[in-house]
Write a protein that holds these residues in place. Structure first.
Motif, PDB file in Angstrom:
ATOM      1  N   ILE A 107      11.605 -21.673  -6.634  1.00 28.00           N
ATOM      2  CA  ILE A 107      11.855 -20.318  -6.114  1.00 28.00           C
ATOM      3  C   ILE A 107      11.027 -19.332  -6.946  1.00 28.00           C
ATOM      4  N   ILE A 108      10.346 -18.435  -6.263  1.00 28.56           N
ATOM      5  CA  ILE A 108       9.516 -17.448  -6.969  1.00 28.56           C
ATOM      6  C   ILE A 108      10.428 -16.531  -7.810  1.00 28.56           C
ATOM      7  N   TYR A 109      10.060 -16.433  -9.082  1.00 25.49           N
ATOM      8  CA  TYR A 109      10.844 -15.626 -10.025  1.00 25.49           C
ATOM      9  C   TYR A 109      10.310 -14.189 -10.053  1.00 25.49           C
ATOM     10  N   GLU A 110       8.983 -14.075  -9.943  1.00 22.99           N
ATOM     11  CA  GLU A 110       8.386 -12.731 -10.014  1.00 22.99           C
ATOM     12  C   GLU A 110       6.995 -12.742  -9.390  1.00 22.99           C
ATOM     13  N   SER A 111       6.598 -11.657  -8.788  1.00 23.92           N
ATOM     14  CA  SER A 111       5.245 -11.505  -8.256  1.00 23.92           C
ATOM     15  C   SER A 111       4.678 -10.193  -8.802  1.00 23.92           C
ATOM     16  N   ILE A 112       3.480 -10.261  -9.391  1.00 19.82           N
ATOM     17  CA  ILE A 112       2.889  -9.059  -9.995  1.00 19.82           C
ATOM     18  C   ILE A 112       1.530  -8.808  -9.338  1.00 19.82           C
ATOM     19  N   LYS A 113       1.333  -7.597  -8.848  1.00 16.02           N
ATOM     20  CA  LYS A 113       0.046  -7.251  -8.233  1.00 16.02           C
ATOM     21  C   LYS A 113      -0.913  -6.792  -9.324  1.00 16.02           C
ATOM     22  N   LEU A 114      -2.038  -7.499  -9.484  1.00 13.56           N
ATOM     23  CA  LEU A 114      -3.014  -7.099 -10.502  1.00 13.56           C
ATOM     24  C   LEU A 114      -4.017  -6.104  -9.940  1.00 13.56           C
ATOM     25  N   ASN A 115      -4.415  -6.318  -8.702  1.00 20.29           N
ATOM     26  CA  ASN A 115      -5.284  -5.371  -7.998  1.00 20.29           C
ATOM     27  C   ASN A 115      -5.124  -5.619  -6.495  1.00 20.29           C
ATOM     28  N   ASP A 116      -5.971  -5.017  -5.665  1.00 17.09           N
ATOM     29  CA  ASP A 116      -5.773  -5.092  -4.208  1.00 17.09           C
ATOM     30  C   ASP A 116      -5.721  -6.512  -3.667  1.00 17.09           C
ATOM     31  N   ASN A 117      -6.428  -7.459  -4.326  1.00 13.05           N
ATOM     32  CA  ASN A 117      -6.439  -8.817  -3.769  1.00 13.05           C
ATOM     33  C   ASN A 117      -6.110  -9.913  -4.781  1.00 13.05           C
ATOM     34  N   THR A 118      -5.524  -9.552  -5.917  1.00 11.81           N
ATOM     35  CA  THR A 118      -5.201 -10.571  -6.920  1.00 11.81           C
ATOM     36  C   THR A 118      -3.759 -10.394  -7.410  1.00 11.81           C
ATOM     37  N   SER A 148      -4.660 -18.638   0.591  1.00 11.16           N
ATOM     38  CA  SER A 148      -4.515 -17.815  -0.620  1.00 11.16           C
ATOM     39  C   SER A 148      -3.793 -16.504  -0.301  1.00 11.16           C
ATOM     40  N   GLU A 149      -4.010 -15.968   0.890  1.00 10.39           N
ATOM     41  CA  GLU A 149      -3.328 -14.724   1.263  1.00 10.39           C
ATOM     42  C   GLU A 149      -1.817 -14.942   1.342  1.00 10.39           C
ATOM     43  N   HIS A 150      -1.439 -16.067   1.944  1.00 14.34           N
ATOM     44  CA  HIS A 150      -0.002 -16.358   2.077  1.00 14.34           C
ATOM     45  C   HIS A 150       0.641 -16.509   0.701  1.00 14.34           C
ATOM     46  N   ILE A 151      -0.025 -17.279  -0.180  1.00 13.27           N
ATOM     47  CA  ILE A 151       0.563 -17.538  -1.512  1.00 13.27           C
ATOM     48  C   ILE A 151       0.616 -16.230  -2.314  1.00 13.27           C
ATOM     49  N   ALA A 152      -0.442 -15.456  -2.227  1.00 13.73           N
ATOM     50  CA  ALA A 152      -0.491 -14.196  -2.983  1.00 13.73           C
ATOM     51  C   ALA A 152       0.644 -13.251  -2.577  1.00 13.73           C
ATOM     52  N   HIS A 153       1.058 -13.354  -1.319  1.00 14.76           N
ATOM     53  CA  HIS A 153       2.091 -12.432  -0.833  1.00 14.76           C
ATOM     54  C   HIS A 153       3.509 -12.991  -0.927  1.00 14.76           C
ATOM     55  N   LEU A 154       3.670 -14.150  -1.600  1.00 12.60           N
ATOM     56  CA  LEU A 154       5.028 -14.660  -1.830  1.00 12.60           C
ATOM     57  C   LEU A 154       5.772 -13.661  -2.709  1.00 12.60           C
ATOM     58  N   LYS A 155       7.033 -13.475  -2.417  1.00 15.57           N
ATOM     59  CA  LYS A 155       7.854 -12.479  -3.146  1.00 15.57           C
ATOM     60  C   LYS A 155       8.986 -13.181  -3.884  1.00 15.57           C
ATOM     61  N   LYS A 156       9.570 -12.493  -4.844  1.00 16.59           N
ATOM     62  CA  LYS A 156      10.745 -12.991  -5.569  1.00 16.59           C
ATOM     63  C   LYS A 156      11.767 -13.549  -4.571  1.00 16.59           C
ATOM     64  N   GLY A 157      12.206 -14.787  -4.826  1.00 13.94           N
ATOM     65  CA  GLY A 157      13.208 -15.413  -3.952  1.00 13.94           C
ATOM     66  C   GLY A 157      12.597 -16.324  -2.891  1.00 13.94           C
ATOM     67  N   ASP A 158      11.295 -16.187  -2.590  1.00 19.05           N
ATOM     68  CA  ASP A 158      10.623 -17.084  -1.642  1.00 19.05           C
ATOM     69  C   ASP A 158      10.440 -18.463  -2.285  1.00 19.05           C
ATOM     70  N   THR A 159      10.130 -19.459  -1.448  1.00 21.28           N
ATOM     71  CA  THR A 159       9.935 -20.823  -1.957  1.00 21.28           C
ATOM     72  C   THR A 159       8.444 -21.151  -2.024  1.00 21.28           C
TER      73      THR A 159
END
Ligand code: FAD
Ligand code: FES
Length: 245
Positions: free
Chosen positions: A5-16, A65-76
């Motif tokens: 389960i995703i614990y945290e997602s941090i946006k570094l820039n527009d596409n990373t 990569s777009e799908h994985i990058a946009h995974l959010k806290k709580g997603d699998t």
């Protein structure tokens, strides 16, 4: 196939983005996982953070990569691995040379004696700069740091000081670094990013001069790469056709 389960997602820039998830596996710096996006693809990604909470850093190129990058806290997240040979992590002075997201797998190697050469096309591509105490920054367009390529930054550094040089990024950059350091400091390890389908040595899509990057690499020594005429020159496309890099 493992899930977490995703614990945290941090946006570094527009596409990373950095994605953190729990995994207790013992993983070496430079190893990678194959992350599965149901109905789309499965792609190789390395770790920018080890420990119980694992961290991957992903730049958006296509659908997976777009799908994985946009995974959010709580997603699998679905993945298999770790795969591949890790970097040999030496205790002494390290020079870490990374381009774009190639900086990410070098992060677990950082110690107080590490010097980073961080490069990118533009300032947006420079990531993890805050994790390096000592560093040079170069960008192709000069929008951040000095204008130039990673190899240009090396010209201001005494390479003979370092116990090990580590590099990761596009193969064309790795080849230019290898050609520059070859007669100055042969103690170097390079992590290659070749197209991968299986990740476990079956499909041959990642092959380079009889080696398979997924199982024999992705980390290779400078001596190994010197024996590979395909390095920096040609690779297989996803359809198996040999193409110029
Ligand atoms: C061992 C290994 C470790 C990797 N680690 C990371 C990592 O930590 N972080 C990360 O962001 N990526 C990493 N990659 C690259 C990542 O696997 C690709 O970016 C991913 O496969 C792209 O998949 P996609 O389906 O989103 O895009 P695709 O549909 O495969 O590609 C879309 C377009 O972008 C181009 N493209 C794809 N990937 C790249 C790339 N890396 N560089 C330049 N152009 C590209 C393609 O040629 C195509 O034109 C790694 C690759 C390998 C082999
Ligand atoms: S990705 Fe299939 S052999 Fe390396």
């Amino acid at each position: 196939m493992k899930t977490s389960i995703i614990y945290e997602s941090i946006k570094l820039n527009d596409n990373t983005y950095i994605i953190k998830f729990q995994d207790n596996e013992n993983i070496g710096p430079g190893q990678f996982i194959m992350v599965w996006v149901p109905g789309i693809n499965e792609i190789p990604l390395s770790f920018s953070g080890l420990g119980d909470l694992k961290e991957i850093t992903i730049k958006i190129y296509g659908k997976a990569s777009e799908h994985i990058a946009h995974l959010k806290k709580g997603d699998t997240i679905f993945f298999r691995g770790p795969y591949g040979k890790p970097f040999e992590n030496v205790a002494g002075k390290k020079l870490l040379i990374g381009a774009g997201t190639g900086i990410a797998p070098l992060v677990p190697l950082i110690n107080k004696n590490a010097y980073g050469v961080l490069s990118g096309k533009t300032g947006e591509d420079i990531i993890f700069q805050d994790r390096f105490e000592k560093k040079s920054i170069v960008t192709d367009d000069g929008s951040y740091g000095k204008k130039g390529y990673a190899v240009d930054a090396l010209k201001d550094i005494d390479l003979s000081e370092f116990d090990m040089i580590y590099a990761c990024g596009p193969e064309i950059m790795l080849k230019s670094v290898m050609d520059y350091i070859i007669n100055i400091n042969g103690k170097a390890q390079f992590s290659l990013e070749r197209p991968m389908k299986c990740g476990i040595g079956i499909c041959d899509s990642c092959s380079i001069n009889g080696y398979q990057v997924c199982t024999d690499g992705p980390v290779f020594s400078l001596n190994q790469l010197m024996e590979m005429p395909e390095f920096g020159n040609t690779r297989l496309s996803y359809s198996g056709k040999r193409i110029k890099i």
